[in-house]
Design a protein around this motif. Structure first.
Motif, PDB file in Angstrom:
ATOM      1  N   VAL A 602       0.870  -1.178   0.000  1.00 42.21           N
ATOM      2  CA  VAL A 602       0.000   0.000   0.000  1.00 42.21           C
ATOM      3  C   VAL A 602       0.905   1.225   0.000  1.00 42.21           C
ATOM      4  O   VAL A 602       1.893   1.258   0.747  1.00 42.21           O
ATOM      5  CB  VAL A 602      -0.916   0.036   1.239  1.00 42.21           C
ATOM      6  CG1 VAL A 602      -1.648   1.365   1.330  1.00 42.21           C
ATOM      7  CG2 VAL A 602      -1.907  -1.117   1.213  1.00 42.21           C
ATOM      8  N   PHE A 603       0.590   2.215  -0.831  1.00 41.77           N
ATOM      9  CA  PHE A 603       1.357   3.460  -0.865  1.00 41.77           C
ATOM     10  C   PHE A 603       0.523   4.589  -0.266  1.00 41.77           C
ATOM     11  O   PHE A 603      -0.684   4.697  -0.536  1.00 41.77           O
ATOM     12  CB  PHE A 603       1.756   3.825  -2.294  1.00 41.77           C
ATOM     13  CG  PHE A 603       2.812   2.926  -2.878  1.00 41.77           C
ATOM     14  CD1 PHE A 603       4.152   3.132  -2.595  1.00 41.77           C
ATOM     15  CD2 PHE A 603       2.455   1.873  -3.701  1.00 41.77           C
ATOM     16  CE1 PHE A 603       5.126   2.292  -3.127  1.00 41.77           C
ATOM     17  CE2 PHE A 603       3.409   1.030  -4.239  1.00 41.77           C
ATOM     18  CZ  PHE A 603       4.757   1.245  -3.952  1.00 41.77           C
ATOM     19  N   THR A 604       1.164   5.427   0.543  1.00 37.84           N
ATOM     20  CA  THR A 604       0.463   6.584   1.094  1.00 37.84           C
ATOM     21  C   THR A 604       0.231   7.610  -0.001  1.00 37.84           C
ATOM     22  O   THR A 604       1.011   7.743  -0.935  1.00 37.84           O
ATOM     23  CB  THR A 604       1.264   7.223   2.238  1.00 37.84           C
ATOM     24  OG1 THR A 604       2.587   7.528   1.774  1.00 37.84           O
ATOM     25  CG2 THR A 604       1.365   6.267   3.412  1.00 37.84           C
ATOM     26  N   GLY A 605      -0.869   8.351   0.140  1.00 35.65           N
ATOM     27  CA  GLY A 605      -1.261   9.301  -0.896  1.00 35.65           C
ATOM     28  C   GLY A 605      -0.573  10.639  -0.781  1.00 35.65           C
ATOM     29  O   GLY A 605       0.144  10.928   0.183  1.00 35.65           O
ATOM     30  N   ASN A 608      -1.467  13.896   2.334  1.00 40.64           N
ATOM     31  CA  ASN A 608      -2.406  13.181   3.205  1.00 40.64           C
ATOM     32  C   ASN A 608      -2.435  13.721   4.629  1.00 40.64           C
ATOM     33  O   ASN A 608      -3.277  13.320   5.423  1.00 40.64           O
ATOM     34  CB  ASN A 608      -2.072  11.693   3.215  1.00 40.64           C
ATOM     35  CG  ASN A 608      -0.668  11.407   3.736  1.00 40.64           C
ATOM     36  OD1 ASN A 608      -0.417  11.477   4.930  1.00 40.64           O
ATOM     37  ND2 ASN A 608       0.259  11.084   2.829  1.00 40.64           N
ATOM     38  N   PRO A 613       4.317  11.392   1.504  1.00 38.77           N
ATOM     39  CA  PRO A 613       3.658  10.825   0.318  1.00 38.77           C
ATOM     40  C   PRO A 613       4.512   9.740  -0.336  1.00 38.77           C
ATOM     41  O   PRO A 613       5.739   9.846  -0.410  1.00 38.77           O
ATOM     42  CB  PRO A 613       3.503  12.035  -0.613  1.00 38.77           C
ATOM     43  CG  PRO A 613       3.489  13.214   0.305  1.00 38.77           C
ATOM     44  CD  PRO A 613       4.420  12.856   1.421  1.00 38.77           C
ATOM     45  N   ARG A 615       5.038   6.623   0.679  1.00 43.13           N
ATOM     46  CA  ARG A 615       5.670   5.599   1.508  1.00 43.13           C
ATOM     47  C   ARG A 615       5.139   4.224   1.120  1.00 43.13           C
ATOM     48  O   ARG A 615       3.937   4.027   0.963  1.00 43.13           O
ATOM     49  CB  ARG A 615       5.397   5.842   2.989  1.00 43.13           C
ATOM     50  CG  ARG A 615       6.271   6.903   3.609  1.00 43.13           C
ATOM     51  CD  ARG A 615       6.520   6.583   5.080  1.00 43.13           C
ATOM     52  NE  ARG A 615       7.312   7.610   5.748  1.00 43.13           N
ATOM     53  CZ  ARG A 615       8.620   7.704   5.698  1.00 43.13           C
ATOM     54  NH1 ARG A 615       9.307   6.837   4.973  1.00 43.13           N
ATOM     55  NH2 ARG A 615       9.262   8.665   6.356  1.00 43.13           N
ATOM     56  N   LYS A 616       6.053   3.267   1.022  1.00 47.54           N
ATOM     57  CA  LYS A 616       5.671   1.895   0.688  1.00 47.54           C
ATOM     58  C   LYS A 616       5.417   1.133   1.983  1.00 47.54           C
ATOM     59  O   LYS A 616       6.325   0.925   2.785  1.00 47.54           O
ATOM     60  CB  LYS A 616       6.768   1.213  -0.121  1.00 47.54           C
ATOM     61  CG  LYS A 616       6.393  -0.182  -0.615  1.00 47.54           C
ATOM     62  CD  LYS A 616       7.511  -0.781  -1.474  1.00 47.54           C
ATOM     63  CE  LYS A 616       7.131  -2.160  -1.990  1.00 47.54           C
ATOM     64  NZ  LYS A 616       8.199  -2.751  -2.836  1.00 47.54           N
ATOM     65  N   LYS A 633      -9.234  10.906   2.449  1.00 40.31           N
ATOM     66  CA  LYS A 633      -8.482   9.719   2.041  1.00 40.31           C
ATOM     67  C   LYS A 633      -7.008   9.940   2.333  1.00 40.31           C
ATOM     68  O   LYS A 633      -6.418  10.945   1.963  1.00 40.31           O
ATOM     69  CB  LYS A 633      -8.704   9.458   0.549  1.00 40.31           C
ATOM     70  CG  LYS A 633      -7.915   8.285  -0.006  1.00 40.31           C
ATOM     71  CD  LYS A 633      -8.276   8.013  -1.462  1.00 40.31           C
ATOM     72  CE  LYS A 633      -7.861   9.166  -2.353  1.00 40.31           C
ATOM     73  NZ  LYS A 633      -8.100   8.880  -3.781  1.00 40.31           N
ATOM     74  N   ALA A 635      -4.665   6.896   2.216  1.00 45.58           N
ATOM     75  CA  ALA A 635      -3.968   5.924   1.362  1.00 45.58           C
ATOM     76  C   ALA A 635      -5.015   5.092   0.641  1.00 45.58           C
ATOM     77  O   ALA A 635      -6.089   4.800   1.172  1.00 45.58           O
ATOM     78  CB  ALA A 635      -3.059   5.024   2.194  1.00 45.58           C
ATOM     79  N   LYS A 637      -5.488   1.928  -2.735  1.00 44.47           N
ATOM     80  CA  LYS A 637      -4.913   0.984  -3.680  1.00 44.47           C
ATOM     81  C   LYS A 637      -5.895   0.864  -4.835  1.00 44.47           C
ATOM     82  O   LYS A 637      -6.945   0.229  -4.699  1.00 44.47           O
ATOM     83  CB  LYS A 637      -4.663  -0.372  -3.017  1.00 44.47           C
ATOM     84  CG  LYS A 637      -3.851  -1.325  -3.880  1.00 44.47           C
ATOM     85  CD  LYS A 637      -3.405  -2.534  -3.054  1.00 44.47           C
ATOM     86  CE  LYS A 637      -2.448  -3.405  -3.851  1.00 44.47           C
ATOM     87  NZ  LYS A 637      -1.937  -4.535  -3.034  1.00 44.47           N
ATOM     88  N   ALA A 680       6.420   4.928   9.105  1.00 40.35           N
ATOM     89  CA  ALA A 680       5.034   5.401   9.115  1.00 40.35           C
ATOM     90  C   ALA A 680       4.475   5.452  10.530  1.00 40.35           C
ATOM     91  O   ALA A 680       3.713   6.360  10.885  1.00 40.35           O
ATOM     92  CB  ALA A 680       4.170   4.502   8.230  1.00 40.35           C
TER      93      ALA A 680
END
Length: 690
Positions: A602-605, A608, A613, A615-616, A633, A635, A637, A680
């Motif tokens: 999941v990647f952060t938007g 946010n 922004p 982050r994996k 919102k 994050a 997918k 995170a």
């Protein structure tokens, strides 16, 4: 002859019966290999022999394929820089390696671990046993964190200067080595020490004798010698039957040594009253020695950090800790802010400010404040103490080296020649500079000082983790998502992040009522039970939801982390999340098979508000979200929303359909290096405490 490399991008390798003589090349390099066997081989190398790698710098981290699950056994190496080597190109990580029954003869180094700044990658769970080494030119075991591609044994004309280092922040490029085990000798040693404690003679009340040659005597310094080790051993062996006795050692020591007038503790007491130094009525020794109280305080702080939160004697230990702290603050030197060798007799003839006791007091006090055992009002006194230590005891010589001065070399009672414990005895014991009994506590004090000055908010915030909606037990013990669970299933790492940033952490075992939440700044609900987990679950009701929403509107912060619909009561959790415009969709995604971590990405938007922004992150088996106006919102997918937040009145809310920050996915042991769950978690904590 060129290097022999096996680079299988995660596939299986099998190398047996290999014999290889090499000039200036690596004997065998295993790069990004998994589930392999190297057995019954013979190497004669001009470079490193058995070498494990997983890519270099950003390219290796991006590829993210560790070298893992390898068995290396029954192999001989003659000559070469290192017999068994990890690195220096280990950016993709190395873990779960088993090395057994190998022989290294004439190598420069036996077991060699090397990397350099900026490389990144985590090396952990390396198990090494039954290694025979002979004619090793340099060190048998060497960790080199600033490897510069030079021979490990410099020639006479080599530049062997130490690389200068400067402080840098922890990032994905930071290299990490942890959990490297050299056979089971440490376990055996721990078992022998525990066996010795089990059979250590005791006073009639049950306290450990200081030593066999000091019968019926308890000394303050003896508590540090045994109980922190014992507490750690009890946790690692899941032994919950001895905590009462651990507590009693501190309680009995305080009972026998405390002076009711000053609150300080005498060095020792003799239950038999036969020692010449012992008061004939109380058995107490005649003077207060700072280092002895320092050992007691540090030992108590270390034990309280591990002590079960629900144990009935925990609060008694905290009371002893706090009472002694305030007693010591009363006798803190008004000018230097340090403490004297004989604690209560400042400026008397031959007495002096002493570095080891001062360092111990500061370390214990600041740790007590950080962990919530001591009030925040202690902090200024301890900070002043640390700054006083720097001015009073630290010096720099003409070569630029620092020294810690004026520590008493040692002190005791009885023995031969007989030590009478008098004032004259303590002040005339030799002093020593750079004594390790002072340097060790000073380093601890320095670490706690760094924690303290970076701790964030001036008012300590109370972060409360629910144990009412999540109320699972396993083998009679609380299980899943608690601050004091140090295994993969717990939140001990997340709790440590909160405490590092100045918060205190607690649990709530009852339904959230207004009176409970008044004392709470952050309330975390994780994985609410359904009947699969708990035959008698406590569902989130409309009443609970209204009380929590009212508290958030008044300025509270709520973190709600469920689980997928098969593992949590998501249906009733929706009653709470809906208050903030966030709904669990009942759609589950990110099912991960074995170690196929990419299936859980999941990647952060962008923008946010919480996380950097892009982050994996790794979040597996989660339920997605739907948002109404006002929710944000964080994050996603594809079209599926993974994380969301909401500003609600004066408070704020963070919601995700998975308990993704438990130890297994933030402690660096399982996830490949490119996943940033830990980073995170730090960012989420900072946002929560803002």
């Amino acid at each position: 002859m060129s290097d022999l490399y096996v680079d299988l991008n995660g596939s299986v390798a099998l190398v047996t019966g290999c014999s290889r003589g090499i000039g200036k090349s690596i004997a065998i390099g295993l790069e990004s290999c998994q589930y392999g066997l190297l057995d019954n081989c013979y190497f004669d190398s001009g470079d490193d022999a058995i070498t494990l790698k997983s890519g270099r710098d950003e390219e290796g981290r991006k590829r993210g394929i560790p070298t893992a699950h390898l068995i290396i056994k029954n192999t001989t190496v003659i000559h070469g820089h290192g017999g068994f080597v990890v690195g220096s190109e280990m950016s993709g990580g190395v873990h779960d390696i088993f090395v057994d029954n190998c022989t290294f003869t004439g190598t420069d180094i036996g077991l060699r671990f090397k990397t350099t700044r900026g490389r990144g990658g985590t090396v952990l769970d390396i198990y090494i046993s039954n290694i025979q080494m002979s004619k090793i030119v340099g060190e048998a075991i060497l960790f080199s964190m600033y490897y510069a591609a030079k021979d490990p044994i410099p020639l006479s004309d080599d530049d062997a200067a130490i690389m200068e280092s400067t402080e840098e922040p922890f990032t994905e490029a930071t290299r990490v080595f942890r959990d490297v085990y050299k056979d089971k000798k440490y376990l055996k040693a721990a078992e022998i020490l525990k066996y010795q404690l089990d059979w250590q003679p005791r006073t009639k009340e049950g306290g450990y004798w200081h030593k066999l040659r000091y019968p019926y005597q308890m000394w303050l310094d003896g508590l540090y010698m045994g109980q922190p080790f014992r507490a750690e051993y009890l946790i690692l062996t899941a032994n919950n039957s001895e905590w009462d006795d651990v507590a009693n050692q501190f309680i009995w020591m305080a009972k026998g040594a405390k002076d009711q007038k000053t609150g300080l503790m005498y060095h020792a007491f003799d239950e038999s009253r036969v020692q010449l130094w012992a008061d004939k009525n109380t058995g107490k020794s005649p003077e207060f020695w700072s280092r002895a109280m320092g050992w007691y305080m540090i030992g108590l702080a270390d034990v309280l950090e591990l002590f079960p939160a629900e144990h009935p004697k925990r609060m008694e230990l905290i009371k002893i800790f706090e009472d002694l702290t305030w007693a010591l603050i009363k006798v803190q030197d008004t000018e230097s802010k340090t403490w004297w060798q004989v604690t209560d007799k400042a400026h008397q003839k031959d007495n002096y400010a002493e570095s080891s006791g001062s360092s111990m007091f500061v370390a214990a006090m600041l740790k007590g404040v950080r962990l919530g055992f001591l009030p925040v009002s202690v902090k200024p006194h301890a900070i002043a103490g640390y700054e006083g230590i720097l001015k009073e005891f630290v010096s720099k010589d003409e070569h630029g080296f620092y020294h810690l001065n004026r520590a008493v070399a040692g002190a005791g009672l009885g023995g031969s020649p007989y030590r009478d414990g008098s004032y004259e005895y303590y002040v005339k014991e030799p002093k020593r500079d750079d004594d390790l009994k002072a340097i060790g506590p000073f380093i601890q004090a320095a670490i706690e000082y760094e924690y303290a000055i970076r701790s964030g908010p001036s008012r300590t915030k109370n972060v409360v983790l629910d144990r009412y909606f999540n109320n699972e037990y396993k083998d009679g013990e609380r299980y899943h998502y608690t601050w004091d669970d140090r295994y993969d299933s717990g939140f001990s790492w997340l709790g440590e992040i909160f405490r590092y940033h100045g918060a205190k952490t607690n649990h709530l075992d009852e339904a959230p009522a207004r009176d409970h939440l008044k004392k709470t700044d952050v309330y975390i609900i994780v994985d609410p039970d359904h009947k699969k987990d708990n035959p008698q679950p406590n569902p989130i009701t409309d009443l609970h939801s209204n009380v929590i929403a009212e508290w958030v509107a008044a300025g509270g912060t709520l973190i709600l982390m469920t689980n997928d619909t098969t593992n949590a009561d998501v249906f009733n959790a929706n009653k709470l999340s809906a208050k903030f415009g966030i709904h669990f969709s009942m759609k589950n995604i990110n099912f991960v098979k074995n170690d196929q971590f990419e299936e859980g990405v999941v990647f952060t938007g962008e923008a946010n508000g919480i996380f950097t922004p892009g982050r994996k992150l790794f979040v597996k088996e989660l339920v997605t979200l739907k948002l109404k106006k006002g929710a944000m919102k964080i994050a996603a997918k594809g079209k599926d929303i993974i994380m969301a937040g909401s500003q609600y009145g004066k408070g704020k809310v963070f919601v995700i359909g998975d308990p993704w920050l438990y130890n297994e996915y933030v402690n660096g042991r399982k996830l490949p290096a490119e996943f940033q769950n830990y980073q995170a978690a730090v960012e989420l904590v900072k946002w929560v405490l803002k």
